[in-house]
Design a protein around this motif. Structure first.
Motif, PDB file in Angstrom:
ATOM      1  N   GLN A 103     -99.637 -57.759 -36.168  1.00 35.67           N
ATOM      2  CA  GLN A 103     -99.428 -56.926 -34.989  1.00 35.67           C
ATOM      3  C   GLN A 103     -97.995 -56.397 -34.954  1.00 35.67           C
ATOM      4  OE1 GLN A 103    -101.661 -56.127 -32.262  1.00 35.67           O
ATOM      5  NE2 GLN A 103    -103.031 -56.578 -33.952  1.00 35.67           N
TER       6      GLN A 103
ATOM      7  N   GLU B 218     -96.031 -56.210 -37.569  1.00 37.91           N
ATOM      8  CA  GLU B 218     -95.871 -55.326 -38.725  1.00 37.91           C
ATOM      9  C   GLU B 218     -96.391 -53.927 -38.420  1.00 37.91           C
ATOM     10  OE1 GLU B 218     -97.634 -57.042 -42.164  1.00 37.91           O
ATOM     11  OE2 GLU B 218     -96.031 -58.515 -42.414  1.00 37.91           O
ATOM     12  N   ALA B 219     -97.554 -53.870 -37.769  1.00 38.16           N
ATOM     13  CA  ALA B 219     -98.124 -52.566 -37.447  1.00 38.16           C
ATOM     14  C   ALA B 219     -97.212 -51.811 -36.487  1.00 38.16           C
ATOM     15  CB  ALA B 219     -99.517 -52.731 -36.834  1.00 38.16           C
ATOM     16  N   ALA B 220     -96.741 -52.487 -35.458  1.00 40.86           N
ATOM     17  CA  ALA B 220     -95.879 -51.830 -34.473  1.00 40.86           C
ATOM     18  C   ALA B 220     -94.581 -51.359 -35.113  1.00 40.86           C
ATOM     19  CB  ALA B 220     -95.582 -52.788 -33.321  1.00 40.86           C
ATOM     20  N   ARG B 221     -93.985 -52.217 -35.935  1.00 36.32           N
ATOM     21  CA  ARG B 221     -92.713 -51.866 -36.576  1.00 36.32           C
ATOM     22  C   ARG B 221     -92.919 -50.744 -37.586  1.00 36.32           C
ATOM     23  NH1 ARG B 221     -88.107 -52.750 -35.282  1.00 36.32           N
ATOM     24  NH2 ARG B 221     -87.160 -54.332 -36.586  1.00 36.32           N
TER      25      ARG B 221
ATOM     26  N   LEU C 163     -94.909 -48.365 -37.336  1.00 34.75           N
ATOM     27  CA  LEU C 163     -95.041 -47.104 -36.612  1.00 34.75           C
ATOM     28  C   LEU C 163     -93.699 -46.637 -36.058  1.00 34.75           C
ATOM     29  CD1 LEU C 163     -98.349 -47.962 -34.760  1.00 34.75           C
ATOM     30  CD2 LEU C 163     -98.070 -46.068 -36.367  1.00 34.75           C
ATOM     31  N   GLY C 164     -92.657 -47.400 -36.340  1.00 33.60           N
ATOM     32  CA  GLY C 164     -91.324 -46.983 -35.935  1.00 33.60           C
ATOM     33  C   GLY C 164     -90.821 -47.630 -34.659  1.00 33.60           C
ATOM     34  N   MET C 165     -91.641 -48.517 -34.062  1.00 26.09           N
ATOM     35  CA  MET C 165     -91.170 -49.167 -32.836  1.00 26.09           C
ATOM     36  C   MET C 165     -90.029 -50.122 -33.154  1.00 26.09           C
ATOM     37  SD  MET C 165     -94.505 -50.167 -30.621  1.00 26.09           S
ATOM     38  CE  MET C 165     -96.012 -49.289 -30.932  1.00 26.09           C
TER      39      MET C 165
ATOM     40  N   GLN D 124     -89.474 -52.722 -28.377  1.00 26.83           N
ATOM     41  CA  GLN D 124     -90.693 -51.977 -28.052  1.00 26.83           C
ATOM     42  C   GLN D 124     -91.930 -52.729 -28.520  1.00 26.83           C
ATOM     43  OE1 GLN D 124     -89.629 -48.305 -30.017  1.00 26.83           O
ATOM     44  NE2 GLN D 124     -89.326 -47.239 -28.067  1.00 26.83           N
TER      45      GLN D 124
ATOM     46  N   HIS E 259     -94.657 -53.751 -25.769  1.00 30.85           N
ATOM     47  CA  HIS E 259     -95.943 -53.049 -25.715  1.00 30.85           C
ATOM     48  C   HIS E 259     -97.051 -53.763 -26.480  1.00 30.85           C
ATOM     49  CE1 HIS E 259     -94.179 -49.585 -23.741  1.00 30.85           C
ATOM     50  NE2 HIS E 259     -93.217 -49.569 -24.660  1.00 30.85           N
ATOM     51  N   VAL E 260     -96.678 -54.572 -27.459  1.00 27.31           N
ATOM     52  CA  VAL E 260     -97.705 -55.146 -28.333  1.00 27.31           C
ATOM     53  C   VAL E 260     -97.778 -56.675 -28.229  1.00 27.31           C
ATOM     54  CG1 VAL E 260     -98.464 -55.391 -30.728  1.00 27.31           C
ATOM     55  CG2 VAL E 260     -97.530 -53.206 -29.928  1.00 27.31           C
TER      56      VAL E 260
ATOM     57  N   PRO F 285     -97.899 -58.463 -24.093  1.00 27.37           N
ATOM     58  CA  PRO F 285     -99.194 -58.304 -23.401  1.00 27.37           C
ATOM     59  C   PRO F 285    -100.299 -59.165 -24.015  1.00 27.37           C
ATOM     60  CG  PRO F 285     -98.210 -56.161 -23.832  1.00 27.37           C
ATOM     61  CD  PRO F 285     -97.364 -57.173 -24.551  1.00 27.37           C
ATOM     62  N   GLN F 286    -100.258 -59.355 -25.331  1.00 25.67           N
ATOM     63  CA  GLN F 286    -101.266 -60.213 -25.956  1.00 25.67           C
ATOM     64  C   GLN F 286    -100.926 -61.684 -25.772  1.00 25.67           C
ATOM     65  OE1 GLN F 286    -102.763 -58.990 -29.934  1.00 25.67           O
ATOM     66  NE2 GLN F 286    -101.307 -57.334 -29.745  1.00 25.67           N
TER      67      GLN F 286
END
Lengths: 254, 247
Positions: free
Chosen positions: B139, B141-144, B146-148, B152, B156-157, B160-161
């Motif tokens: 999770q 890795e995916a967020a990072r 995408l440039g977050m 962030q 956002h990721v 919340p989980q």
């Protein structure tokens, strides 16, 4: 020859004692589709993850559109020395396990980073996300949560999510390996379309058929080095190296 | 045997002093509510600070870990006494902090809230950490990818989980917190147990304690049942989740 989109030079990476990459050199031209094949543990996924610095290499240089993105890993302090923003805005990645955000709908998965990273307005991001999800055939699934989607659908959302950032290069890390056989095609079809539109793609895969049909070049890796590379017809039909022959023999037997 | 019932279950004593004990228990509840809100926030801040990446934040991470370790390991009573015993004499602080009487509550009330927030913030930071660590690495890795930024991705990721994974252990902490509000009686906040002691020394009878205990049970027992329910529901979710992955 024009400047390569991605240039990897002397990439070395180790996890503790284990030397995963032992000096890999490879150039990828703009618009080129390169498939990386090789047995598990050959370092192909790690190499891919080096390109967007998820696994920063210990040695070697990575150039994206001519820019050195890891100015001497030893010289800087942690993340500061990596040009993360530059890389992540140009390089999209799709993972084997999809890694969709489970608390967000398909649409929100695709809009989130557009809004937070690119600063797009809600409407703009929604419009872009809707267009992309329609393009991957999920126009009717916008408000569904990942757990209600099949693996193939989830992976297509993941592709749309990466494309929403307008990447110049797309990385695919065994994106069909976690899918049931009947769902593989729908994902490969999207990737094939993307290739036809001229996207630069680096694809780590076990799908020999896809490599044969779509790749401009096939790279065969084993033991952390590139063993052989060339046009798919050459590498797949008449491999020169014994290791390639052995691997293809095992894979194509099925 | 009759003496036993008289000592603990004298309904006349309970009835005569019901209002006093209830008043005290409401003070427990008021300490609980404010300390719970503050500790939930403070704990999240501690947990997030502990997760800050890179060499730059190493000192801050170290301080946070030390804080969490120390406050988890020290008796709460000591913290309460340290604050109430010497905060009033720290001249360099403004009077409104040395002797806080905000919102019409007496200073022992606020000393108790402070101590419980400091200690339970540390407990809850650990619960948050468990939640954060239960979010798969992919999770982030995916967020990072995408440039977050790290922040962030957390906001956002991950968070919340993470919070959906921890209601049960967090509720357990809240049950403990409610019970530990009785410690504030030691610094003369008229909470249920302190009132009970006054009644006991007046009547030489412990029934008021039983009454106070029952009042706690009325709140904590449903909370405990809710914990069990959440754990069961969560287990169901996990089984269903893995089923989806396999399918």
């Amino acid at each position: 020859m024009a400047e390569p989109m991605v240039r990897l030079q002397g990439i070395c990476k180790r996890f503790g004692e284990l030397e995963v990459l032992k000096g890999v050199d490879v150039d990828i031209a703009k618009g080129e589709v390169v498939c990386i094949l090789g047995p598990s543990g050959s370092g192909k996924s790690t190499l891919l993850r080096c390109v967007n610095l998820l696994e920063p290499p210990e040695q070697g240089e990575i150039y994206i559109e001519g820019r050195d993105i890891c100015k001497g890993p030893g010289s800087g302090t942690g993340e500061q020395s990596w040009e993360l923003d530059f890389v992540r805005q140009r390089v999209g990645i799709v993972f084997q396990q999809f890694n969709l955000f489970p608390h967000k709908t398909a649409l929100e998965n695709v809009t989130l980073a557009q809004e937070t990273v690119l600063g797009r307005s809600k409407q703009e991001a929604r419009a872009k996300a809707t267009e992309l999800l329609e393009r991957v055939g999920l126009g009717d699934r916008l408000n569904q949560y990942p757990e209600t989607l099949s693996g193939g659908q989830q992976q297509r959302v993941a592709i749309a999510r990466a494309l929403a950032m307008d990447p110049h290069v797309m990385l695919f890390d065994e994106v069909t390996s976690a899918l049931d056989p009947e769902l593989v095609k729908e994902v490969l079809d999207v990737m094939r379309e993307l290739a036809e539109e001229g996207m630069t793609m680096i694809v780590v895969t076990h799908e020999i058929g896809f490599a044969r049909e779509v790749a401009d070049r096939v790279v065969f890796m084993d033991g952390g080095v590139i063993v052989e590379q060339g046009p798919p017809a050459e590498v797949l039909e008449s491999p020169r190296e014994e290791r390639t022959q052995k691997f293809l023999g095992l894979v194509l037997d099925h | 045997m009759n003496e036993f019932f008289n000592q603990y279950f004298d309904f006349t004593v309970m009835f005569d002093h019901f209002d006093e004990v209830l008043d005290g228990f409401l003070k427990n509840l008021m300490v609980f509510v404010v300390a719970a809100v503050l500790a939930l926030i403070w704990g999240l801040i501690l947990a997030l600070t502990r997760q800050l990446p890179g060499k730059k934040f190493m000192p801050l991470r170290g301080v946070t870990i030390a804080y969490i370790d120390v406050f988890r390991a020290v008796p709460i009573l000591i913290v309460i006494l340290l604050i109430s015993g010497s905060l009033p004499f720290l001249d360099f602080l403004p009077k409104s902090i040395r002797i806080p009487q905000w919102f019409g509550q007496p200073d022992p009330y606020w000393y108790g809230v402070m101590a419980l927030t400091l200690v339970y913030g540390a407990y809850m930071a650990e619960v948050y950490r468990a939640g954060i660590e239960a979010v798969p690495e992919g999770q982030v890795e995916a967020a990072r990818s995408l440039g977050m930024s790290h922040g962030q991705a957390m906001r956002h990721v991950v968070v919340p989980q993470a919070v959906t994974k921890i209601p049960a252990p967090m509720l357990n902490e809240l049950i403990s917190l409610l019970k530990d509000t009785t410690l504030v009686g030691v610094i003369a906040l008229g909470e249920a147990v302190l009132i009970g002691r006054e009644i006991q020394s007046e009547t030489f009878n412990s029934s008021a304690y039983i009454l106070a205990g029952v009042m706690f049970l009325v709140i904590t027992l449903p909370m405990a049942r809710l914990v069990d329910y959440l754990i069961k529901r969560n287990r169901g979710k996990i089984t269903r989740g893995s089923h989806i992955e396999v399918a």
